[in-house]
Design an enzyme around this catalytic site. Structure first.
Site, short mmCIF file in Angstrom:
data_model
loop_
_atom_site.label_atom_id
_atom_site.label_comp_id
_atom_site.label_asym_id
_atom_site.label_seq_id
_atom_site.Cartn_x
_atom_site.Cartn_y
_atom_site.Cartn_z
N ASP A 219 0.86 -1.17 0.00
CA ASP A 219 0.00 0.00 0.00
C ASP A 219 0.91 1.24 0.00
O ASP A 219 2.12 1.15 0.14
CB ASP A 219 -0.97 -0.02 1.19
CG ASP A 219 -2.19 0.86 0.93
OD1 ASP A 219 -2.14 1.68 -0.02
OD2 ASP A 219 -3.19 0.76 1.66
C1 NOJ Z 1 -4.00 3.95 0.18
C2 NOJ Z 1 -5.17 3.05 0.33
O1 NOJ Z 1 -5.09 2.33 1.55
C3 NOJ Z 1 -5.35 2.05 -0.80
O2 NOJ Z 1 -6.58 1.43 -0.66
C4 NOJ Z 1 -5.21 2.73 -2.12
O3 NOJ Z 1 -5.40 1.80 -3.16
C5 NOJ Z 1 -3.87 3.39 -2.21
N1 NOJ Z 1 -3.74 4.39 -1.16
C6 NOJ Z 1 -3.63 4.06 -3.55
O4 NOJ Z 1 -4.40 5.18 -3.68
#
Ligand code: NOJ
Length: 759
Positions: free
Chosen positions: A282
């Site tokens: 993430d």
């Molecule tokens: C953080 C989030 O937790 C995740 O769900 C997302 O896909 C990513 N950022 C990218 O934006």
């Protein structure tokens, strides 16, 4: 087809797949033989050039230059064929080995045509419609140049304080698994043969929804048995459905952050589950491991690669430190090669080595994005996601005549219709409730008043508006709160029925939007109290991204329709339901607590040694002094304009042996005046086992349509697979004994039959 043909066809398909794989392997081996270590590490780097999907404090620098140097494997956060083409051209023409990039985005509940937020979608219990929403999202995303969606989010959540409960399918692993599978199939289709499908990315692996106290990014601590039984199944289902990629979560598991957790990313995911795709972190979850306290930047990057992470989102820990770690013997060449190979395989399967521009077609957006057809589907799907929680004296559906007072801060707020994670969504294209009512019931006389601000609490306003300072979701009216209420009461006094559109702003849920108090903000409670005081019937249309505490609203409103955040066509779909063009059929997928003090409250809880079964209060039972144990609305609950009554559960046998199948049937009758759809739910209870079991578990559901006066038999085949559970040493099997087969319209109101099943 003749039975004898089937094995031959299967054999042919397997041989064909093996030949394809061999071809791919040769191609990639050949390509990798030309790659330097730096270029291999470059493939593991996922960057964001800044823009609409920034969800952390870091944004990648010098992106064009890095692409040219072969230091980037994929990009996310840019949309539009022109921009994507520009970036792809830099990679293909400007880098030494001409390796194309992949392009991802948070396509979560639609791309530009937005569908209901995932929690709302799950309330439809309609996997065919959910699959359709994902497939339309894939079609629009590819029309915009993308080939990778950061979805489905399949985290089980039992805590409504957690803002991201809005992004998942609620509290149940069985339903969550069915939805996970449907979404992967919708996104990926039959495997990118058409450039209208995208790679899915299952997230957030794993257990992110169990953050302590519902506080965002918080610690998770869970027994293995609980993981396997309740939290892991949806990830596994998505992987079994062929998901191309998976995203590691921000939280720790057993004391090791997920992004650096070898047990999770290798032992479980690859060895036990046989996952063949790639793992992406993430957003900066790799470098955040330094804050978790498991090492410095170089150490956590090595930890992540050793654990089985393939691609690093934004942190650039791989890019900046892996080569050093390789020289120092902290990671191996094989680990870098394996990760690089997985990224290249994904690109190969997408067909990018044949044609790096195959997802880029400038003529598509005009035809394929926000088309009439897509909007029509969004309207239909949204109507299926709404849940009727109360309908006293059949106040709904409304007549298409008379005078309606449409009041509340969400009645005419385009900005708030799409819900959280509408990264590419254009809220100006959304339909508000007020517009929808006018579209659907043109003859109704409508008086509108805002009635209240979403909240008047400056602290909450500042935080909830932080996502987009230019298009604020919570605005403060020039009129005073008292003047707003007085306008609303004035409108109400002239109306036959009051529609009160209240709730949360779109981003009062979603990432980084946990709430400790999950009731309606005070400004709106004051409005509702004033409206109820007028004595006119009040229909609450509730916009929310999580279960809310609604005791007062539930007791005092005449009707309560939960519409979540319905997406682009929200207003039309709500009006369709309010005026009876479609009878509501949604059923909640996360329990609505009576009080935050009950959380976590979920239907598949354990019995305890001193269960309290709702009898008169007695000391020394598992209960509270001040509130009941039961939630306000249980999992699976939702009303219809029809009225469905359930007959007794009939079973074809009461004793079974071995792998026999039990047939359980119930007759459902619509005794109401309106036709409608009902989701018939099957639960199984295993009262005695070698480990304690939950009081019941959902094991099946079927959606039926019943006209007034009509009855249907609904039959479930119960197999021993449905009786299986994880033992203390994580053996997955069933044990002989008594079982209760329960069928009903929600987890609480079920009819039951008992059977004995021996081995
Ligand atoms: C953080 C989030 O937790 C995740 O769900 C997302 O896909 C990513 N950022 C990218 O934006």
């Amino acid at each position: 087809m003749k039975k004898t043909l089937l094995p031959a066809l299967l054999l042919f398909a397997t041989m064909h797949a093996q030949a394809q794989d061999a071809k791919m392997n040769t191609f990639i081996t050949n390509l990798m033989s030309k790659m330097t270590v730096d270029e291999k590490i470059g493939q593991l780097n996922l960057v964001i050039p800044g823009g609409s999907a920034v969800t952390g404090s870091v944004v990648s620098k010098d992106v064009d230059d890095k692409i040219r140097k072969g230091q980037v494997g994929g990009l996310f956060g840019i949309t539009g064929p022109d921009k994507v083409r520009q970036a792809q051209k830099i990679a293909v023409d400007g880098s030494r080995l001409h390796i194309p990039l992949i392009f991802g985005l948070d396509v979560i509940h639609g791309h530009k045509t937005m569908f209901p937020i995932p929690l709302g979608l799950s309330c439809s219990w309609d996997t065919a419609l959910i699959k359709k929403s994902a497939s339309i999202a894939a079609s629009e995303a590819t029309a915009d140049g993308l080939n990778w969606a950061f979805s489905p989010m399949v985290d089980i959540a039992r805590d409504a304080r957690w803002g991201r409960i809005s992004e998942g399918s609620g509290e149940d692993p069985f339903l969550g698994s069915q939805i996970a599978k449907a979404m992967v199939q919708g996104y990926q289709g039959t495997g990118y043969k058409s450039a209208r499908n995208v790679m899915a990315c299952v997230k957030h692996f794993a257990l992110y929804g169990a953050a302590e106290a519902g506080r965002e990014y918080n610690t998770v601590d869970m027994s293995k048995i609980k993981m396997y039984e309740y939290y892991l199944p949806p990830y596994k289902a998505a992987i079994d459905a062929g998901a191309a990629s998976i995203m590691s979560s921000f939280n720790e598991i057993d004391g090791v952050p997920a992004t650096g957790n070898k047990w999770l990313l290798t032992d479980l995911l690859r060895t036990q589950w046989g996952f063949k795709g790639f793992v992406v972190s993430d957003y900066t979850s790799l470098s955040e491991m330094t804050n978790h306290g498991v090492g410095d930047y170089q150490a956590v990057s090595a930890l992540a690669l050793n654990a089985g992470l393939d691609m690093d989102m934004v942190a650039e820990g791989f890019l900046n430190t892996l080569k050093k770690s390789l020289t120092e013997g902290k990671v191996t060449q094989k680990q870098i090669d394996d990760a690089c190979r997985r990224i290249l395989e994904a690109k190969y399967k997408l067909g990018l080595f044949d044609d790096p521009y195959r997802f880029i077609d400038e003529s598509r957006p005009a035809k394929d994005i926000l088309s009439d057809e897509n909007r029509k589907a969004a309207r239909e799907i949204a109507a299926h996601s709404f849940v009727l929680l109360k309908n006293n004296a059949g106040i709904l559906p409304l007549k298409k005549s008379g005078t309606l007072a449409v009041v509340g801060p969400l009645a005419d707020s385009k900005r708030n219709m799409l819900g959280t994670w509408s990264v590419a969504g254009d809220y100006t294209k959304s339909v508000t409730l007020l517009e929808g009512i006018k579209n659907v019931a043109g003859d109704v006389n409508v008086i509108y008043a805002k009635g209240a601000n979403i909240t008047d609490d400056p602290f909450l306003i500042k935080r909830a508006n932080a996502l987009d300072a230019n298009a604020k979701e919570i605005t403060t009216d020039a009129k005073s709160p008292d003047a707003l209420i007085s306008d609303a009461v004035d409108a109400a006094s002239k109306a036959d029925v009051i529609i009160a559109a209240v709730g949360e702003s779109a981003d009062m849920t979603g990432e980084s939007s946990s709430r400790a108090d999950i009731s309606l903000p005070e400004s709106q409670e004051n409005l509702l109290k004033a409206l109820v005081k007028t004595g006119k019937p009040v229909v609450i249309v509730l916009f929310n991204g999580r279960p809310l505490v609604l005791n007062w609203e539930s007791a005092n409103a005449n009707a309560l329709l939960d519409v979540w955040f319905g997406g682009t066509e929200a207003g039309n779909a709500i009006a369709d339901v309010l005026f009876g063009n479609y009878s509501p059929s949604g059923k909640i997928t996360a329990s609505f607590p009576m009080s935050v003090g009950q959380i976590p409250v979920y239907y598949n809880h354990k019995n305890t040694g001193r269960p309290y079964n709702g009898e008169d209060f007695a000391k020394f039972k598992s209960d509270y002094l001040d509130i009941p144990n039961e939630p306000l609305y249980p999992f699976g609950f939702g009303l219809s304009y029809g009225n469905f009554t359930y007959g007794d559960v009939k079973v074809d046998k009461t004793t079974l042996k071995g792998n026999e199948t039990l047939t359980a049937t119930v007759t459902v009758t619509n005794t109401g005046k309106y036709g409608g759809e009902e989701t018939v739910q099957l639960y199984i209870s295993d009262p005695v086992a070698s480990v304690t079991r939950s009081v019941e578990d959902l094991k099946g559901f079927k959606k039926i349509t019943l006209q007034p006066g009509e009855s249907k038999d609904v039959t479930f085949a119960v197999t021993t697979d449905m009786l299986k559970f994880y033992s203390n040493n994580l053996k997955y099997d069933w044990e002989a004994g008594q079982f209760f087969v329960r069928i009903g319209g929600n987890s609480h109101d079920v009819k039951s039959a008992s059977v004995m099943w021996s081995k």
